[in-house]
Design a protein around this motif. Structure first.
Motif, PDB file in Angstrom:
ATOM      1  N   LEU A  24       0.827  -1.199   0.000  1.00  0.00           N
ATOM      2  CA  LEU A  24       0.000   0.000   0.000  1.00  0.00           C
ATOM      3  C   LEU A  24       0.867   1.256   0.000  1.00  0.00           C
ATOM      4  O   LEU A  24       1.977   1.261   0.535  1.00  0.00           O
ATOM      5  N   LEU A  42     -10.581  -3.517  -1.380  1.00  0.00           N
ATOM      6  CA  LEU A  42      -9.260  -3.524  -2.002  1.00  0.00           C
ATOM      7  C   LEU A  42      -9.302  -4.170  -3.381  1.00  0.00           C
ATOM      8  O   LEU A  42      -8.612  -3.733  -4.312  1.00  0.00           O
ATOM      9  N   ALA A  47      -6.135  -3.107  -5.564  1.00  0.00           N
ATOM     10  CA  ALA A  47      -5.026  -3.038  -4.614  1.00  0.00           C
ATOM     11  C   ALA A  47      -4.508  -4.412  -4.213  1.00  0.00           C
ATOM     12  O   ALA A  47      -3.394  -4.533  -3.697  1.00  0.00           O
TER      13      ALA A  47
END
Length: 819
Positions: A24, A42, A47
């Motif tokens: 991150l 996410l 992500a």
């Protein structure tokens, strides 16, 4: 009147730990979906990679080992009310909740809701609401350090936290340890009083139904000076009760005449009666709060009468004994906040279409959403509900007992309005584990959950929901003087056949009720190809092995094939045979146990569904494809079933009739040679009364001098067929498969018709080989020379003969394109 305001958006999510993970960016803020979870948010922004693909599961383990923070703002949407509550229906799991920077509450249980008074704190626009989640591993470590270690079947700490156990991984599921606001959150504003809890107990006496409503009230300071009124309405009837200012509990009974009974779909219809509970302020002539559900009138009992075989375990609905045609249910997604009402409905409609009439909610998952139980009520599916303990010793010290009791009380009350719910079960396999899994030396006298299963939980059920039976666990024989998995008593789990033996082992016993048994198979090829990028595919390629979570799972698949087939020559053959073997194994068990009704009163297959793409025991794979087992369940769980049984070398035919009408039909019995020639024939009649089994002894002319390597037996009655091959497939003299195929394109589907020119044993159409989105309407079928089978296919945009032939496979011979 109580006013509710859902807090669905806008929410943000950010990392909330001392060190930002390398995956991150520092200070990254993401849009959050509420209800939802960290993983799904996410995933939405890319992500993290999809944990369902390849071995990505291992790359996202860090998500469950760090803290997270959700933020939104509140505004005063409800002027003129005395009280405003912040209500969370589900927080997963260890959360601290703050309003305007002041902590208002905290949670440590995924399986219950929370309500906090925040009156006076939302009087201005933009008041911040923050929910901080600690990671479950750290919290579990704290509890383990406080209470001491306990044995567990997996190296994960799920037995120290009140959280969905299977999120820590299982022998069919990935380790995806979630966090988040997984169920709805809202503000509720109210004045004077509200209905804090409503407990409806439904009973039936003859044609008269009684609803006994017990209600708990919460009052404001003003409300403690007011007389209130409770009104209950159902079936065109109503009753009222006046409540004094100091009264916070009330009970009201309402009788409804000439009620129609609610039944499981296998026995009747599912009428339900809209029931309304109103809390009134007579002086102000206002309705303060309401509660409504659709209740069903029915009785349920558990017959455990002792007999010459041991003691029964038979569910009775409205006094009628039921052979439970069941499936075990696991969470339908490892991220349960993604399961929509529509998805629940689809899965449960699929269960009903497979003639299932009971769904057991397994104890390592969750108490499902109301939409699940509403669908079961409407569809006529009985629900067996485990309390959430599975495959581990659970401490009875520290914070856990209070949480367990609060969780049990909330969920018993939440679920008791549903007529489909027929049994509370204390745990999954923990009584068995304590006895047989070498826990005792490690425990050395420490608590392990016994107090929950034999004291706390039955006490809660007896107090709050006394109209339903409670059973201490599964497996459980009903007595501490008996082994918990004694097949002569209570519920039995049968795993030795899968783990160590052949499925013929099912034929050696007649348990009273088989609550778990199963056989693995890979998912559909389309599911494998979407989720595993290994090429060429092999049963032991890295991705395939990662999507096989059972200990020595592939070894057990191979050992399960060995008594029946030669080693598969290629992946396609392995895939076909393992899926076929799964269907055959389950058929062997269910046919045997149904033929022994009423001694055996139920089978619950492990399992209906999957939570991701995986080789498992499921009938419906993680992408929603129906495996051959699914279609086999349709046949096995139909009201009427023909099956051959053997006893001391003798062959008999059993005609199983779970229907409400007698079954009288002519039966043609044949001994047939491998080339399709009938070598002996006998015609008789089966006469099976309603909910009974009739047995027909085969005459000697059908069995004497039979060549079991070249002959088999066929029984036909009322469009049903039973087959008996006495030799293993590898020892049977199958002819090379020969058949013709036609493909007819219709407006909305395609019809593939196969005409056999030879015996075709266990012919399957693997529809996903036509198109990943294609589906068919039937599973395995055995054809004799000259017989036809038609497969209806949907989702196939480019029909063709060659593709159809490639998608067909049967036991005898090479793959059809070489036939």
């Amino acid at each position: 009147m109580l006013v509710a305001h859902p807090l669905t958006h806008p929410w943000t999510l950010r990392h909330d730990g001392p060190v930002t993970p390398s995956q991150l960016e520092e200070g990254a803020v993401f849009a959050a979906q509420v209800p939802g979870c960290v993983h799904s948010d996410l995933l939405a922004v890319g992500a993290i990679p999809d944990p369902f693909l390849d071995r990505n599961e291992t790359e996202i383990g860090w998500v469950g080992r760090t803290g997270w923070r959700y933020d939104t703002t509140l505004s005063d949407a409800f002027e003129g009310h005395e009280r405003t509550d912040l209500v969370f229906e589900g927080l997963d799991t260890f959360a601290r909740v703050s309003v305007a920077g002041r902590q208002v509450g905290e949670s440590q249980n995924m399986h219950r809701g929370y309500r906090w008074d925040i009156s006076g704190q939302v009087g201005a626009e933009g008041v911040p609401l923050t929910v901080r989640f600690a990671d479950a591993y750290s919290e579990a470590d704290k509890v383990r350090e406080e209470v001491g270690a306990r044995p567990n079947v997996y190296p994960e700490p799920f037995n120290y936290v009140r959280k969905m156990a299977s999120s820590f991984g299982w022998d069919w599921g990935p380790t995806v340890v979630t966090a988040g606001i997984w169920r709805p959150v809202r503000l509720e504003s109210w004045s004077t009083a509200r209905l804090a809890q409503v407990r409806p107990q439904v009973t039936v006496d003859g044609s008269t139904g009684t609803v006994r409503v017990q209600a708990d009230l919460e009052r404001t300071a003003t409300g403690r000076s007011r007389s209130l009124r409770l009104r209950v309405s159902a079936g065109g009837q109503s009753a009222t009760l006046d409540l004094s200012p100091e009264q916070d509990t009330a009970e009201l009974r309402l009788q409804v005449q000439d009620v129609e009974l609610w039944w499981p779909h296998s026995l009747g219809a599912q009428p339900r009666y809209e029931t309304l509970v109103e809390l009134l302020d007579p002086a102000a002539d206002t309705v303060l709060d309401t509660w409504s559900r659709r209740l069903g009138f029915r009785t349920v009992a558990l017959d455990t009468t002792a007999d010459e075989h041991g003691s029964a375990f038979t569910i009775k609905v409205n006094g009628v004994p039921v052979f439970a045609r069941g499936v075990n249910w696991i969470p339908d997604d490892v991220l349960p906040s993604r399961i929509t009402p529509e998805r629940y409905r689809l899965r449960l409609e699929q269960a009903k279409a497979a003639n299932v009439d009971l769904v057991r909610i397994w104890g390592g998952g969750i108490y499902e959403d109301r939409a699940f139980y509403d669908a079961c009520d409407e569809l006529g599916l009985l629900v067996w509900q485990d309390f959430l303990f599975a495959c581990a010793a659970y401490p009875e010290e520290g914070p856990l007992p209070a949480e367990v009791e609060a969780e049990a009380r909330e969920n018993v009350v939440r679920l008791m309005p549903h007529p489909s719910l027929v049994l509370w079960n204390g745990n999954n396999e923990n009584l068995w584990g304590f006895e047989d899994w070498d826990w005792k030396p490690e425990l050395d006298g420490a608590t392990w959950g016994r107090g929950y299963y034999f004291d706390l939980l039955p006490r809660v059920v007896a107090e709050l929901d006394p109209s339903r039976p409670y059973w201490a666990g599964s497996p459980w024989s009903g007595s501490t003087n008996l082994h918990p998995n004694d097949s002569r008593h209570g519920t039995t789990h049968l795993w030795e056949a899968w783990n160590r033996r052949d499925y013929a082992d099912y034929l050696t016993d007649v348990p009273r009720f088989v609550a778990e048994f199963g056989w693995q198979a890979p998912p559909a090829l389309a599911t494998i190809e979407r989720s595993v990028s290994d090429r060429p595919l092999a049963s032991d390629s890295p991705g395939m092995l990662h999507h096989q979570k059972a200990e020595d799972g592939n070894g057990k698949l191979a050992r399960g094939l060995a008594p029946h087939f030669a080693d598969p020559a290629d992946f396609d053959t392995w895939h076909y045979l393992t899926q076929l073997n799964q269907a055959r194994a389950i058929a062997t068990g269910i046919e045997h146990w149904r033929a022994n009704w009423p001694r055996c009163a139920g089978s619950i297959v492990w399992q209906l569904n999957d939570c991701w793409p995986v080789t498992s025991w499921a009938a419906i794979d993680g992408d929603g494809h129906l495996k051959p087992l699914y279609f086999e369940l349709q046949r096995l769980y139909a009201d009427r079933l023909l099956t051959f049984t053997t006893d001391g070398g003798r062959i008999r035919l059993a005609a199983v009739n779970q229907g409400a009408r007698p079954w009288n039909a002519p039966v043609e019995l044949r001994r047939v040679a491998a080339d399709g020639t009938t070598t002996a024939r006998f015609t008789t009649t089966v006469e099976a009364a309603e909910r009974s089994v009739a047995h027909v002894e085969l005459p000697s002319e059908l069995t004497c001098d039979a060549d079991r390597a070249k002959e088999f037996w066929v029984a036909d009655a009322d469009g049903l067929r039973a087959l008996h091959f006495a030799a293993a497939d590898r020892d049977f003299a199958y002819p090379q498969a020969e058949f013709d195929v036609t493909v007819d394109t219709r407006e909305h589907d395609t019809l593939i018709t196969v005409t056999a020119r030879t015996l075709l044993r266990d012919l399957l159409l693997r529809a996903d080989r036509l198109d990943p989105a294609a589906a068919t309407d039937r599973g395995r079928i055995t054809l004799l020379p000259g017989e036809q089978a038609a497969f209806t296919v949907t989702g196939w945009d480019s029909p063709g003969i060659h593709a159809a032939r490639r998608a067909l496979r049967c036991v005898n011979g090479l793959s059809p394109e070489h036939a």
